[in-house]
Write an enzyme that holds these catalytic residues in place. Structure first.
Site, PDB file in Angstrom:
ATOM      1  CG  ASP A 133      -2.049  -0.942   1.161  1.00  7.95           C
ATOM      2  OD1 ASP A 133      -2.270  -1.504   0.084  1.00  7.95           O
ATOM      3  OD2 ASP A 133      -2.708  -1.154   2.197  1.00  7.95           O
ATOM      4  CB  CYS A 187     -18.466 -14.720  -8.412  1.00  6.47           C
ATOM      5  SG  CYS A 187     -17.161 -14.076  -7.357  1.00  6.47           S
ATOM      6  CB  CYS A 193     -20.557  -9.477  -1.831  1.00  9.04           C
ATOM      7  SG  CYS A 193     -20.426  -9.424  -3.640  1.00  9.04           S
ATOM      8  CB  CYS A 197     -23.329  -3.423   0.477  1.00  7.00           C
ATOM      9  SG  CYS A 197     -22.653  -1.775   0.809  1.00  7.00           S
ATOM     10  CB  CYS A 213     -17.422   2.196   0.805  1.00  9.05           C
ATOM     11  SG  CYS A 213     -16.524   0.806   1.524  1.00  9.05           S
ATOM     12  CB  CYS A 243     -18.998  -7.003   0.819  1.00  9.11           C
ATOM     13  SG  CYS A 243     -17.317  -6.371   0.966  1.00  9.11           S
TER      14      CYS A 243
END
Length: 308
Positions: A133, A187, A193, A197, A213, A243
């Site tokens: 990151d 998936c 997911c 949310c 989010c 999620c």
């Protein structure tokens, strides 16, 4: 690809696992054509909220070869962070990735060991950089290219064995290696997911509106949390795993074995009332080496108050 370089690849993967990484894949350091188009559209639609740093170094973000002179390979490393224990029921929730010591430090230490091993034991002319990151790089896209998984509808990397509770880090190096191949997405028609949310942040498969989010609202967002989300935060005070919790690929996640990721017992046992009484001094003690420090005491205090 000659036999010597193929041998290098296996040595690197074996060393990575001996250092505690849960998987390792390698891909070519090249421009990500499809992701370039997606990223530009996402930025143009202002879905990154106040994360203005996402707009910087666009070309480097989609082309790892620009991060290191002469770069040929991206060594992608995965580290499981799924914890064995959980917080006291009813207490404001911290995202699982933040239970233990800040992953930036933990992974950087291990990556440096891997880099030193490659330079000392395999390729003395090695040049490169370690990233956790800490650079403009589309880590999930390179992980996919390395054959480590696929991007789920929640936009997280899904690994068949580890699920999505994984940290991703990279070594970008000037050594050509044997490269992995993409695996098939698995998936199917599942939308668990997306449906889970509570703020509707997953506006379409793999597209997240950061402005909605919970992770963004409780960490990156520096202002007040909009009142429209009152009662929709599912008691999350730092980050969000909703999620991921809904995803069948995480239901068999196994606890990590990394000592430095072990949670602070004091954090796990705190009750709702104790969090309500959190002070700056207590915050500094509890989160001395934690990624929760990113929100600062003022941010966490804001989040706790919003939930009450």
């Amino acid at each position: 690809m000659d036999l010597v370089q193929t041998g290098y690849t296996e040595l690197i993967k074996e060393k990575a696992k001996s250092l505690g990484f849960d998987d390792c894949g390698i891909t070519r350091a090249t421009e990500l054509d499809d992701d370039k188009v997606y990223l530009k559209k996402w930025l143009d639609n202002k879905m990154h909220g106040e994360m203005h740093y996402m707009e910087n170094h666009f070309e480097k973000r989609i082309d790892a070869s620009l991060l290191v002179e002469g770069a040929k390979s991206v060594i992608v490393l995965l580290k499981n962070y799924f914890p064995k224990d959980a917080q006291t029921k009813g207490a404001p929730v911290i995202s699982r990735y933040a239970y233990g010591e800040d992953y930036h430090f933990v992974l950087k230490d291990k990556m440096q060991e891997l880099f030193d091993f490659i330079k000392t034991e395999i390729y003395p002319s090695l040049e490169g950089r370690c990233f956790v990151d800490s650079a403009p790089i589309l880590e999930r896209a390179y992980a996919v290219n390395a054959g480590l998984g696929w991007i789920g509808k929640h936009s997280n990397l899904i690994h068949k064995r580890l699920g999505s509770y994984v940290f991703i880090s990279e070594l970008v190096v000037n050594l050509e290696l044997d490269y992995g191949e993409k695996i098939k997405e698995a998936c199917g028609g599942c939308t668990r997911c997306v449906d889970a949310c509570p703020t509707g942040a997953i506006i379409s498969p793999k597209v997240i509106d950061s402005n909605k989010c919970i992770s963004y609202l409780t960490i990156e967002n520096k202002g007040e949390i909009p009142e429209v989300y009152k009662g929709k935060m599912d008691n999350r005070m730092y980050g969000c795993d909703i999620c991921q919790e809904a995803c069948p690929w995480t239901w068999k996640s196994r606890p990590h074995k990394e000592e430095r990721f072990m949670p602070n017992p004091e954090v796990l046992k705190m009750t709702k009332s104790e969090w309500s009484e959190l002070t700056q001094e207590r915050f500094s003690t509890l989160f001395k080496k934690s990624p929760v420090k990113r929100a600062k005491f003022s941010g966490l205090r804001r989040n706790i108050d919003f939930l009450e």
